[in-house]
Design an enzyme around this catalytic site. Structure first.
Site, PDB file in Angstrom:
ATOM      1  N   GLY A 222       0.860  -1.610  -0.007  1.00  0.00           N
ATOM      2  CA  GLY A 222       0.221   0.236  -0.237  1.00  0.00           C
ATOM      3  C   GLY A 222       0.767   0.823   0.164  1.00  0.00           C
ATOM      4  O   GLY A 222       2.224   1.463  -0.107  1.00  0.00           O
ATOM      5  N   ASN A 223       0.271   2.425   0.553  1.00  0.00           N
ATOM      6  CA  ASN A 223       0.527   3.656   0.611  1.00  0.00           C
ATOM      7  C   ASN A 223       0.109   4.875   0.869  1.00  0.00           C
ATOM      8  O   ASN A 223      -0.885   4.267   2.405  1.00  0.00           O
ATOM      9  CB  ASN A 223       1.232   4.724  -0.867  1.00  0.00           C
ATOM     10  CG  ASN A 223       0.046   4.978  -2.073  1.00  0.00           C
ATOM     11  OD1 ASN A 223      -1.071   5.280  -0.676  1.00  0.00           O
ATOM     12  ND2 ASN A 223      -0.606   4.212  -2.824  1.00  0.00           N
ATOM     13  N   HIS A 224       0.841   5.671   1.431  1.00  0.00           N
ATOM     14  CA  HIS A 224       0.340   6.355   2.794  1.00  0.00           C
ATOM     15  C   HIS A 224      -0.808   7.549   2.026  1.00  0.00           C
ATOM     16  O   HIS A 224      -0.915   8.693   3.049  1.00  0.00           O
ATOM     17  CB  HIS A 224       1.482   7.463   2.774  1.00  0.00           C
ATOM     18  CG  HIS A 224       2.370   7.177   3.664  1.00  0.00           C
ATOM     19  ND1 HIS A 224       3.029   6.376   4.478  1.00  0.00           N
ATOM     20  CD2 HIS A 224       3.951   6.953   2.953  1.00  0.00           C
ATOM     21  CE1 HIS A 224       3.831   5.424   5.101  1.00  0.00           C
ATOM     22  NE2 HIS A 224       4.925   6.501   4.333  1.00  0.00           N
TER      23      HIS A 224
END
Ligand code: CTP
Length: 410
Positions: A222-224
Site C-alpha cells: 500500500g502507500n501513505h
C-alpha cells in the site's frame, strides 16, 4: 523543520455557507437540544440564522438559547413578533429553511399545507428549498400515516436528512433519531448547491485514497495516501450542486452527506468501478494514488517464516494505468505526486494520460502531500498554460480544480 502553516479554509470565497440566510425551524422534540448546536455550527460557518419555534419546542429549549446563539430575535408567535408579517418576512429572507427536529406532527402539517405554528407557516410561505431532519419514536416514523406524508413531501422536493437508527428517547432502539449535526449541515450544503450551484445537473467522479494489493490473505502492498484530497474535491463538487461519485481505496474517512461512495481495494477493482462511474460523467478527477505494481500471484495462505529465513523476495508486476485506460469521462483531470522535477514529470503525464489538465504537487514540501489539511499545487493545462496556486486548504484546492472544470464545461 518549521511548523506547518495553518489551514486556510476560513477563506470567505470558499466557505459554502458564508453569508447564506438560513431559517431554522425547531419543533417540540427532545432532539431540540441538538438544534442549539446546529444553530451554533451554522453561525460558525458564516451563515445568518433566523430561528422560528413551535410552542412545544419552547418546552424543551428556551427561545433565549436560540436568540443568544443566532444573535437575532426568535419568533414563536407571529402575533407577538416584533416584525409585522414575521412569517412572510422570515420566509422571504431565507436561502433555505431547515426544520430540525421535525416531529411527526410537523411532517403531517407540512404534507397537508396546514400552518398551526411559525415553523409550518414559514415553510408554506417560502420559495426557498426546505430540508427536514425528522426526530420521533420509531413506531411513529414507521406508521403508514407518517410514511405517506414523507412520500408526499419527497415528491414535492423536500429534502430529508435522516432519521437514523439508534437509541431513542423511549429507551428503545430503532429508526427515528435525528441525524447528527454534521450530516444535517452536509445535507444543507448539498441542497443549496443543487439549488443554485454552477455544477448542478453535472456528474463528477472523483477517485481517492491508495490501493491495497494483496501479498497474502493478511498482508498487502500500500502507500501513505489518506484520501483527504479526493474527499475534499468531492465535497466541493457537491457544494456546487454536482452529483458526485467517489471511488475510494481503503481510507478512514466518513462519507460526506449526499455523495455516492464506492469502496474498492485494488487497482483492478478501482478501474472496474471507474469504468462504470465514468461511462456518462461530465468530469473525472483522479486524485487516488493507485499502486503502480502489485504482487504477481498473491499467496493463497498466510506466508510463514521458514526456520533460518533472512529474506523474502516479492515479485511485483505492473498494474494498469487507470486514467490512461479509461476511454472518456468528460473533463479529465489527473494528479502528479512528485518529489523532484515537478513540471517536467507532470507534463509527461498530462500527455501520456490524455488529460485536460494535471494538478502537480511536491509531496515533500511543507504543508503538502499525504495526510495534510493543505496543499500547494501547480496546474498544467493541455494548451501549455501553467498556474501556480498558493498554499491553501485541500477544500479550496478542490474548488480551484472545479473552477477550471466548470470553465471547460462551459
Ligand atoms: N494513476 C492511475 N493509475 C495508476 C497510477 C496512477 O490512474 N496505476 C493516476 C493517478 O491517480 C494520478 C496520475 O495517474 O492522477 C499520476 O499518478 P502518479 O502516481 O503521480 O504517477 P504515475 O503515473 O504512477 O507515474 P510515476 O509513479 O512514474 O511517477
Amino acid at each position: 523543520m518549521g511548523q506547518a502553516p495553518a489551514p486556510m479554509d476560513e477563506h470567505p470565497e470558499r466557505r459554502p455557507l458564508d453569508g447564506r440566510h438560513i431559517a431554522l425551524g425547531v419543533c417540540g422534540s427532545i432532539a431540540a437540544f441538538k438544534a442549539a448546536d446546529l444553530c451554533s455550527k451554522l453561525r460558525q460557518a458564516g451563515a445568518e440564522v433566523e430561528v422560528v419555534m413551535t410552542p412545544a419546542a419552547t418546552q424543551f429549549v428556551t427561545p433565549l438559547t436560540f436568540q443568544s446563539l443566532s444573535g437575532r430575535d426568535v419568533v414563536v408567535d407571529m402575533f407577538t413578533a416584533a416584525e409585522p408579517e414575521a412569517h412572510v418576512e422570515v420566509a422571504r429572507r431565507a436561502d433555505a429553511l431547515v426544520i430540525a427536529p421535525a416531529t411527526a406532527d410537523c411532517l403531517a402539517n407540512l404534507a397537508h399545507g396546514q400552518t398551526p405554528d411559525m415553523v409550518t407557516l414559514t415553510a408554506l410561505a417560502t420559495a426557498a428549498p426546505v430540508l427536514v431532519a425528522p426526530a420521533m419514536d420509531n413506531q411513529m416514523w414507521e406508521h403508514a400515516a407518517t410514511q405517506s406524508n414523507v412520500a408526499a413531501l419527497r415528491e414535492r422536493g423536500i429534502i430529508f436528512a435522516g432519521p437514523v437508527s439508534g437509541r431513542l428517547a423511549s429507551g428503545r432502539a430503532g429508526a427515528g433519531r435525528m441525524a447528527e449535526v454534521p450530516a444535517i449541515v452536509g445535507a444543507l450544503r448539498a441542497m443549496l448547491g443543487s439549488h443554485d450551484g454552477d455544477l448542478r445537473g453535472r456528474h463528477v467522479v472523483v477517485s481517492a485514497g491508495g490501493t491495497n494489493e494483496p501479498i497474502d490473505p493478511v498482508r498487502y502492498v500500500g502507500n501513505h495516501s489518506t484520501g483527504k484530497m479526493g474527499f475534499a474535491i468531492a465535497e466541493a463538487a457537491r457544494d456546487r450542486g454536482a452529483r458526485v461519485t467517489i471511488v475510494t481505496g481503503p481510507v478512514a474517512l466518513e462519507t460526506p452527506a449526499g455523495i455516492e461512495r464506492v469502496d474498492v481495494k485494488t487497482v483492478a477493482e478501482m478501474l472496474a468501478a471507474l469504468e462504470v462511474a465514468t461511462s456518462r460523467s461530465d468530469a473525472v478527477i483522479m486524485a487516488a494514488a493507485p499502486a503502480d505494481f502489485r504482487p504477481d500471484v498473491p499467496a493463497g495462505q498466510k506466508i510463514k517464516k521458514q526456520p533460518g529465513q533472512e529474506r523474502l523476495a516479492l515479485e511485483l508486476v505492473l498494474n494498469p494505468d487507470i486514467i490512461a485506460t479509461l476511454p472518456g469521462g468528460g473533463v479529465r483531470v489527473g494528479f502528479a505526486a512528485e518529489t523532484e522535477n515537478l513540471a517536467e514529470y507532470a507534463r509527461r503525464k498530462l500527455t501520456s494520460k490524455r488529460l485536460h489538465f494535471i494538478v502537480a504537487n511536491d509531496v515533500t514540501a511543507a504543508g503538502s502531500g499525504f495526510g495534510t489539511e493543505t496543499n500547494e499545487v501547480v496546474i498544467l493545462h493541455d494548451d501549455g498554460r501553467v498556474e501556480e496556486l498558493p498554499l491553501q486548504s485541500k477544500y479550496a484546492v478542490g474548488h480551484a480544480i472545479l473552477d477550471r472544470v466548470a470553465a471547460r464545461l462551459g
